[in-house]
Scaffold this active site. Structure first.
Site, PDB file in Angstrom:
ATOM      1  N   ARG A 161       0.873  -1.173   0.000  1.00 47.17           N
ATOM      2  CA  ARG A 161       0.000   0.000   0.000  1.00 47.17           C
ATOM      3  C   ARG A 161       0.912   1.225   0.000  1.00 47.17           C
ATOM      4  NH1 ARG A 161      -1.902  -3.627   3.940  1.00 47.17           N
ATOM      5  NH2 ARG A 161      -3.986  -4.493   3.502  1.00 47.17           N
ATOM      6  N   LYS A 186      -1.586  -1.931   8.002  1.00 48.04           N
ATOM      7  CA  LYS A 186      -2.729  -1.380   8.713  1.00 48.04           C
ATOM      8  C   LYS A 186      -2.843  -1.990  10.104  1.00 48.04           C
ATOM      9  CE  LYS A 186      -6.495  -1.131   6.102  1.00 48.04           C
ATOM     10  NZ  LYS A 186      -7.527  -1.547   5.128  1.00 48.04           N
ATOM     11  N   HIS A 261      -2.420   1.994  -5.763  1.00 45.10           N
ATOM     12  CA  HIS A 261      -3.133   0.780  -5.351  1.00 45.10           C
ATOM     13  C   HIS A 261      -3.375  -0.158  -6.526  1.00 45.10           C
ATOM     14  CE1 HIS A 261      -4.817  -0.896  -1.681  1.00 45.10           C
ATOM     15  NE2 HIS A 261      -5.788  -1.413  -2.407  1.00 45.10           N
ATOM     16  N   ARG A 264      -0.655  -2.519  -6.789  1.00 47.48           N
ATOM     17  CA  ARG A 264      -0.870  -3.601  -5.811  1.00 47.48           C
ATOM     18  C   ARG A 264      -1.811  -4.645  -6.412  1.00 47.48           C
ATOM     19  NH1 ARG A 264      -1.182  -4.902  -0.238  1.00 47.48           N
ATOM     20  NH2 ARG A 264      -3.246  -5.472   0.517  1.00 47.48           N
ATOM     21  N   HIS A 287      -3.779  -9.459   3.875  1.00 44.77           N
ATOM     22  CA  HIS A 287      -5.223  -9.474   4.073  1.00 44.77           C
ATOM     23  C   HIS A 287      -5.575 -10.249   5.337  1.00 44.77           C
ATOM     24  CE1 HIS A 287      -6.121  -8.816  -0.491  1.00 44.77           C
ATOM     25  NE2 HIS A 287      -5.912  -7.682   0.153  1.00 44.77           N
ATOM     26  N   TYR A 296      -9.437 -11.117  -6.651  1.00 45.68           N
ATOM     27  CA  TYR A 296      -8.480 -11.203  -7.751  1.00 45.68           C
ATOM     28  C   TYR A 296      -8.750 -12.434  -8.606  1.00 45.68           C
ATOM     29  CZ  TYR A 296      -6.229  -7.633  -4.992  1.00 45.68           C
ATOM     30  OH  TYR A 296      -5.992  -6.480  -4.282  1.00 45.68           O
TER      31      TYR A 296
END
Length: 337
Positions: A161, A186, A261, A264, A287, A296
């Site tokens: 990110r 995150k 992004h 990514r 994730h 994806y």
């Protein structure tokens, strides 16, 4: 002004529980804060409440459901925004249950408000040819161009990110085998991602050119600006967009609005297309849930479907037809950003 149970709980939730106990990022906390700003505006302007005297029992299931309808019908919130706001409300009332068990029934009723079901659009990504073209745009004969080539390559290769990219320090880079970069993601989560050999050689040359000693300069940002401070997220976006515009002059196939992004997404799609185990891709991307990674796989299926449709276009197959002045609480929430 006399405090209410709601104002006390919300203050503790936003200023202590989320940042201290949950260690959530400032961006996540701001998103939660904005949800309650909107809720207060709704209570004031639509329900006619004096939000300075707002009490928790007034925020029952019916009130929350009306707020969500207002978001969708009046403010035009998309299903994803609707669900994001609802998620923030659910999280707050989970906190309320633990702090004030007397409100358990009300909290459970609110928690049972369902999310809005909506199909997610396939993830957008660059083809291998478009990525190759993009990475050929930086002028490798200049110092700045070489820096930007390393930046774009690391951004793609790590699937970082943009906030993770700008936070990389020299100490986070290991070039000896097995070469990895440690990303700080995150919610304070940390993950190490492997680097391709080409990326390792680019970074090694970048270190040599800039006389970077990993032991002496361990706290330096990997990428810095003219003031020797770490690049900002907007700075990375500016660099990327500059080369996207250059690439579009070479090939109209290059999409116009490529964000960090999307690089990514591109790395994730290339891993899917290489038949890498989805569990490994989940860990690589950081994730929390594999269901996030599955977008994806859906996107890859969509690409295959589009290719099949193009191959049968000539067949002509049939198709279907077409709080007091009440700004006080809202100002306080705004100040948290």
């Amino acid at each position: 002004m006399k405090t209410t149970d709601f104002s006390t709980l919300l203050t503790r939730y936003l200023t202590h529980y989320l940042p201290v106990q949950r260690n959530l990022s400032s961006n996540t906390i701001c998103s939660y804060r904005d949800t309650f700003k909107l809720l207060l505006i709704f209570c004031r302007d639509v329900k006619g409440y004096n939000i300075a005297k707002l009490r928790l029992p007034m925020l029952d299931k019916n009130c929350v459901e009306e707020f969500l309808l207002w978001l969708a019908n009046v403010r035009g919130a998309s299903p994803s925004t609707y669900n994001q706001r609802l998620c923030a409300i659910h999280a707050f009332f989970d906190y309320v249950i633990a702090e004030e068990p007397g409100y358990m029934e009300q909290c459970i009723q609110i928690h049972n408000i369902p999310r809005k079901v909506a199909s997610s659009p396939p993830a957008q990504y660059l083809t291998a040819d478009s990525l190759k073209l993009l990475l050929s745009m930086p002028d490798a004969s200049t110092r700045r161009g070489r820096r930007n080539l390393v930046l774009l390559t690391v951004l793609y290769d790590t699937a970082a990110r943009v906030s993770e990219l700008v936070d990389i320090r020299i100490r986070d880079v290991r070039l000896d085998a097995p070469a990895v970069i440690t990303l700080h993601g995150k919610g304070g989560k940390i993950r190490s991602v492997p680097l391709m050999k080409q990326t390792v050689e680019l970074i090694r040359a970048y270190f040599t050119e800039n006389r970077i000693d990993p032991h002496l300069h361990s706290d330096m940002p990997l990428f810095w600006n003219a003031h020797r401070q770490k690049l900002t997220r907007s700075g990375v976006t500016y660099i990327l967009q500059k080369y996207v515009e250059m690439a579009r002059k070479v090939s109209p196939e290059m999409p116009p609005n490529i964000t960090p992004h999307k690089l990514r997404h591109t790395k994730a799609m290339h891993l899917v297309q290489a038949n890498v185990n989805p569990v490994y891709i989940k860990d690589f991307l950081g994730h929390a849930d594999i269901s996030t990674t599955e977008i994806y796989a859906r996107a890859d299926n969509e690409a295959k479907r589009a290719a099949l449709e193009k191959a049968t276009e000539h067949l002509g197959l049939p198709t279907f037809s077409d709080w007091e002045q009440d700004a006080e609480l809202i100002d306080w929430l705004s100040s948290l950003g």
